[in-house]
Write an enzyme that holds these catalytic residues in place. Structure first.
Site, PDB file in Angstrom:
ATOM      1  N   SER A 154     -36.687 -12.946  25.113  1.00  0.00           N
ATOM      2  CA  SER A 154     -36.972 -12.283  26.244  1.00  0.00           C
ATOM      3  C   SER A 154     -35.820 -11.314  26.838  1.00  0.00           C
ATOM      4  O   SER A 154     -35.813 -10.884  27.848  1.00  0.00           O
ATOM      5  CB  SER A 154     -37.642 -13.169  27.169  1.00  0.00           C
ATOM      6  OG  SER A 154     -38.824 -13.542  26.926  1.00  0.00           O
ATOM      7  N   LYS A 214     -32.928 -11.841  37.235  1.00  0.00           N
ATOM      8  CA  LYS A 214     -34.332 -12.039  36.862  1.00  0.00           C
ATOM      9  C   LYS A 214     -34.931 -12.959  37.828  1.00  0.00           C
ATOM     10  O   LYS A 214     -34.369 -14.063  38.220  1.00  0.00           O
ATOM     11  CB  LYS A 214     -34.195 -12.580  35.384  1.00  0.00           C
ATOM     12  CG  LYS A 214     -35.668 -12.806  34.840  1.00  0.00           C
ATOM     13  CD  LYS A 214     -35.679 -13.407  33.492  1.00  0.00           C
ATOM     14  CE  LYS A 214     -37.090 -13.303  32.753  1.00  0.00           C
ATOM     15  NZ  LYS A 214     -37.069 -13.802  31.286  1.00  0.00           N
ATOM     16  N   SER A 273     -39.556 -10.804  28.385  1.00  0.00           N
ATOM     17  CA  SER A 273     -39.940 -10.754  29.748  1.00  0.00           C
ATOM     18  C   SER A 273     -39.098 -10.499  30.799  1.00  0.00           C
ATOM     19  O   SER A 273     -39.222 -10.363  31.799  1.00  0.00           O
ATOM     20  CB  SER A 273     -40.307 -12.530  29.857  1.00  0.00           C
ATOM     21  OG  SER A 273     -39.336 -13.447  29.954  1.00  0.00           O
TER      22      SER A 273
END
Length: 431
Positions: A118, A19, A94
Site C-alpha cells: 500500500s 496517511k 491504499s
C-alpha cells in the site's frame, strides 16, 4: 491544518502529509471508513512525534482506502482518489492520498502505510518514490493496521533523497511500545550515504515478476536494464518460482486479517506493546451499531475468516504462517548472490477507476488486481522500494502516458544499500 515542528532539524522546511490511519492528537481520524466517524485520537503516533522533533511541518491528513484494504483508489468513504496523470484512472492504494499529494507537489513528503503493497502501489501508479522498510524498522505505534505480522508505516516522497531523510527520522526503536522491533538495530544517516555508484552492483531481475507484464511495462524494464548495464551494473535474470505462488498464502492470511481487525477490533491481545484503548472502544461500539458501513471487501474477509475458523479452527492460517519462512528463504538464497532483486512494481500501468455500481464480486476483484509483485515482501519482511522509471501509454487505448515503477528489494535491514541503488537508478533515469 498546519502543525509546525521544531525550528531546526533534518526536516526543517519540509512539508508532510500523514496517511489517515495514523494518529495525530486532537485531529479526527477516519481510516477511509464511515466506521471511524467521530473518533479523535488523544495522542500522536511515534512517527508524527519524530517528524515534528526533526523540524517537519505537517500540513494535514491524506485520504486512504477503506480500512486500508485496497490496491485501487475508489474505496474511501470520502470518494475516489484520481490518478494525477489521468483523472479517469486509479492512483493506487491504499496510501492513495499520500502518493497523489507528493506527485502533484502539494507536499514534499508523506507517511504511508503498507499492509500488502500500500506504499509501493500508489507510488508506482502516481509516479513517486515509496519505501516499505524491513519489518519492524519503523514503529507502528499510534496507527491502525490490518494484521500485526505484515503492517508497516513508511516514507513517500518525490525523490530518493527525501525518502532517505524521512526514513532517518521515523526509523528506530520505540522504547518497547512496538513489540516487533529489535532494540539493537542502529539507524544510520541514510541520506548521507547516497552515492549512486552502480559500478559492479549485481542485480537479479526476477523472471516471475514480469509474467503478467504489459508490452509497455516490458519495454520500460528493458530500457532500464540497458541503462543499468551501461552504468557498470551487472543485471542477470533469475528465477524464484515461489514468487508466483504466494497467492494461497495471501488468501489464507485474509482469515488472519479477520481475526485481527474484526474479532479483536484492530489490535489483538497478548503482545507486549502499547494498546490504543480509545480506538478499541470506538471500533467495538461502531461495529455493534453500524457494521453495515463496512465495505464489501471487509464483509467478504469476515465471512471467509469465520468460515475458515468454523471449518478448521486456526489450522489453515497456521499452515500459511509456516510457509512464510520458506518464501523468505527463497528470496534470501538469491540475495546471497546479488545485491538486490528488481522487477516491475506493478506489471501494468494504472487501470481505469471502476463505476460506482459494482457488484460485491466486482468490487473485490478491482481492489486486488495490482498486488502480485508487492504482497510477497509483506509476508517475508524484506525492504522494498518503488521508484518511477518512465512512462508509457496504456494498452487499453488511453491517450495519456502513465508512470511505470521499478521495485528494488534487498536483504533485511539493508536499507542503506537499497536507497543507494535506488538513488543510482534515479540519477540514470533523469540524465
Amino acid at each position: 491544518m498546519e502543525i509546525k515542528g521544531e525550528n531546526s532539524g533534518i526536516l526543517a522546511g519540509k512539508t508532510i502529509a500523514v496517511k489517515d490511519n495514523v494518529f495525530i492528537a486532537g485531529t479526527p481520524l477516519t481510516n477511509g471508513s464511515k466506521i471511524w466517524e467521530g473518533y479523535t485520537p488523544e495522542f500522536d503516533a511515534t512517527v508524527v512525534t519524530r517528524i515534528l522533533q526533526a523540524g517537519g511541518t505537517i500540513l494535514g491528513k491524506s485520504t486512504c482506502e477503506n480500512q486500508c484494504c485496497s490496491g485501487n483508489s475508489f474505496t474511501s468513504a470520502s470518494g475516489s482518489v484520481p490518478n494525477p496523470h489521468d483523472i479517469t484512472r486509479s492512483a493506487g492504494g491504499s496510501s492513495s492520498g499520500s502518493a497523489v499529494l507528493v506527485a502533484t507537489g502539494e507536499v514534499d513528503m508523506a507517511i504511508g502505510g503498507d499492509q500488502g503493497g500500500s506504499i509501493r502501489m500508489p507510488s508506482c501508479w502516481s509516479g513517486c518514490v515509496g519505501l516499505k522498510a524491513t519489518f519492524g524498522l519503523v514503529p507502528v505505534t499510534g496507527s491502525l493496521g490490518c494484521e500485526p505480522s505484515f503492517d508497516h508505516l513508511g516514507p513517500m516522497a518525490s525523490n530518493v533523497t527525501d525518502v532517505a531523510k524521512l526514513l532517518e527520522v521515523i526509523a528506530g526503536y520505540d522504547d518497547g511500545r512496538d513489540h516487533r522491533q529489535n532494540p539493537h538495530v542502529v539507524i544510520p544517516k541514510y541520506s548521507q550515504l547516497l552515492t549512486g555508484d552502480l559500478t559492479g552492483v549485481k542485480l537479479g531481475y526476477v523472471k516471475e515478476g514480469s509474467r503478467r507484464a504489459s508490452d509497455g511495462v516490458k519495454s520500460v524494464m528493458s530500457h532500464v536494464i540497458t541503462k543499468l548495464r551501461e552504468s557498470g551494473a551487472v543485471v542477470e535474470e533469475v528465477s524464484i518460482p515461489l514468487h508466483a505462488q504466494r497467492g494461497p498464502i495471501s488468501m489464507a492470511m485474509l482469515a488472519a486479517i479477520y481475526e485481527s481487525m474484526i474479532k479483536n477490533y484492530g489490535q489483538p491481545p497478548g503482545f507486549n506493546e502499547m494498546y490504543n484503548v480509545s480506538a478499541l472502544r470506538h471500533f467495538k461500539q461502531a461495529m455493534q451499531v453500524r457494521a453495515h458501513d463496512m465495505p464489501p471487501s471487509i464483509k467478504a474477509y469476515t465471512m471467509f475468516g469465520e468460515f475458515i475458523r468454523r471449518k478448521d479452527g486456526s489450522q489453515i492460517v497456521a499452515r500459511a504462517m509456516n510457509c512464510r519462512p520458506t518464501l523468505r528463504k527463497a528470496y534470501n538464497d538469491v540475495l546471497e548472490k546479488y545485491d538486490a532483486l528488481i522487477m516491475p512494481t506493478i506489471p501494468f500501468v494504472a487501470v481505469k477507476l471502476p463505476p460506482l455500481d459494482l457488484t460485491p464480486k466486482e468490487f473485490i476483484r478491482a481492489l486486488q488486481s495490482p498486488v502480485v509483485n508487492v504482497t510477497p515482501f509483506n509476508l517475508t519482511g524484506h525492504p522494498a522500494l518503488s521508484l518511477n522509471v518512465g512512462k508509457v501509454k496504456p494498452d487499453d487505448g488511453g491517450t495519456n502516458s502513465l508512470p511505470v515503477g521499478l521495485q528494488v528489494v534487498c536483504k533485511h535491514f539493508e536499507e542503506a544499500k537499497l536507497l543507494d541503488i535506488a538513488y543510482g537508478v534515479e540519477k540514470l533515469m533523469t540524465e
